[in-house]
Design an enzyme around this catalytic site. Structure first.
Site, PDB file in Angstrom:
ATOM      1  N   HIS A 111       0.841  -1.189   0.000  1.00 34.98           N
ATOM      2  CA  HIS A 111       0.000   0.000   0.000  1.00 34.98           C
ATOM      3  C   HIS A 111       0.878   1.241   0.000  1.00 34.98           C
ATOM      4  CE1 HIS A 111      -3.094  -2.855   1.049  1.00 34.98           C
ATOM      5  NE2 HIS A 111      -2.524  -3.106   2.212  1.00 34.98           N
ATOM      6  N   GLU A 133      -1.145   0.060   8.428  1.00 42.82           N
ATOM      7  CA  GLU A 133      -2.069  -0.826   9.131  1.00 42.82           C
ATOM      8  C   GLU A 133      -1.327  -1.656  10.172  1.00 42.82           C
ATOM      9  OE1 GLU A 133      -3.623  -2.908   5.760  1.00 42.82           O
ATOM     10  OE2 GLU A 133      -1.969  -4.314   5.660  1.00 42.82           O
ATOM     11  N   HIS A 153       3.628  -7.395   1.885  1.00 39.12           N
ATOM     12  CA  HIS A 153       3.021  -8.247   2.899  1.00 39.12           C
ATOM     13  C   HIS A 153       1.934  -9.121   2.289  1.00 39.12           C
ATOM     14  CE1 HIS A 153       0.382  -4.723   2.682  1.00 39.12           C
ATOM     15  NE2 HIS A 153      -0.596  -5.525   3.102  1.00 39.12           N
ATOM     16  N   ARG A 157      -1.416  -5.170  -6.004  1.00 35.82           N
ATOM     17  CA  ARG A 157      -0.995  -6.566  -6.000  1.00 35.82           C
ATOM     18  C   ARG A 157       0.282  -6.730  -6.807  1.00 35.82           C
ATOM     19  NH1 ARG A 157      -6.335  -7.707  -8.052  1.00 35.82           N
ATOM     20  NH2 ARG A 157      -7.843  -7.859  -6.340  1.00 35.82           N
TER      21      ARG A 157
END
Length: 275
Positions: free
Chosen positions: A56, A75, A133, A153
């Site tokens: 991200h 996150e 991740h 992705r």
């Protein structure tokens, strides 16, 4: 106080429940009406199979790649349950260059460049923006993140879904990661703070007022156990007690005094100005 109802999102690898969200892609209207554009998005993720290997962007890169108004996505994960072989992808192996990464993606050998870490119930992982991740199968977790739905992705284990290799590589930051370990009593970063507490009887706290914004709201997640919760507003009006159970979440308004009674483990989720 609002008991939030999850928005269920089936996926090819399992499902997500968006349990606290004002994001347009999955908005709890009652929460949005009360809190406005809440800065965080909270999910429960059930990974029965591997998620894509992804990254991200940070706030600056999100604007560069997606336009004005875009947010980045930092996150964290709290492991709610995991199979004996449950694992996550937590960054790249050391000294992996950008050219090596591109070549591995093209050759479908990216797995050789990934840092795979076994996890267990109670573990905590911080995933700052720019981190490569993924969640492997057999893991259930709580995810607290910026209110953003941008995912690039890099690799999808042979599944025929769209990849975003150029944007993904442009978003990567090669930084050291904190080791995966059981969650401590508190965690804080620029975007959110978490406070984990064990309640055996009763616990009371005040949701303090900050800058009179959506970020003044707090969230209370029930990680384990059951009990009752009630609030008292700034005018002294006491709410009726609400029974709760594992994995429910409550949005708490600024100025409310909150009382939790029962035998449970809770996680308070707080925006930075309220930490």
């Amino acid at each position: 106080m609002i008991r939030l109802a999850p928005i269920h999102c089936p996926k090819v690898w399992g499902y997500e429940d968006w349990i606290a969200s004002t994001h347009p892609d999955g908005c709890q209207k009652e929460f949005e009406a009360a809190a406005g554009d809440y800065p965080l998005l909270v999910k429960i993720i059930q990974a029965d199979d591997k998620l894509s290997v992804q990254v991200h962007p940070d706030d600056e890169t999100a604007v560069q790649l997606e336009g004005n108004g875009a947010r980045g996505k930092t996150e964290c994960w709290y492991i709610l349950d995991a199979a004996a072989d449950g694992a996550i992808i937590y960054g790249l192996k050391k000294n992996c260059t950008t050219d090596e990464l591109k070549n591995a993606i093209e050759a479908n050998t990216l797995e050789t460049k990934l840092n795979k870490v076994t996890v267990k119930k109670g573990d905590f992982a911080f995933i700052p923006s720019g981190s490569v991740h993924a969640i492997c199968g057999g893991v259930r977790l709580l995810e607290v993140q910026q209110n953003c739905n941008i995912t690039y992705r890099l690799y999808d284990w042979g599944r025929p879904r769209e990849l975003h290799v150029e944007k993904g590589i442009a978003s990567i930051h090669h930084a050291d990661r904190e080791p995966i370990a059981p969650m401590k009593d508190a965690f804080s970063c620029d975007y959110f703070s978490l406070k984990k507490l064990t309640v055996r009887g009763g616990y009371t706290f005040l949701v303090s007022r900050g800058k009179n914004s959506s970020a003044d709201w707090q969230l209370l997640f029930i990680a384990e156990g059951n009990g009752e919760i009630h609030t008292t507003d700034s005018n002294g009006n006491k709410s009726e007690p609400i029974a709760f159970e594992k994995e429910q979440i409550f949005a708490l308004a600024p100025g409310e005094k909150v009382t939790v009674e029962g035998k449970c483990e809770i996680i308070r989720i707080i925006c930075p100005q309220q930490a």
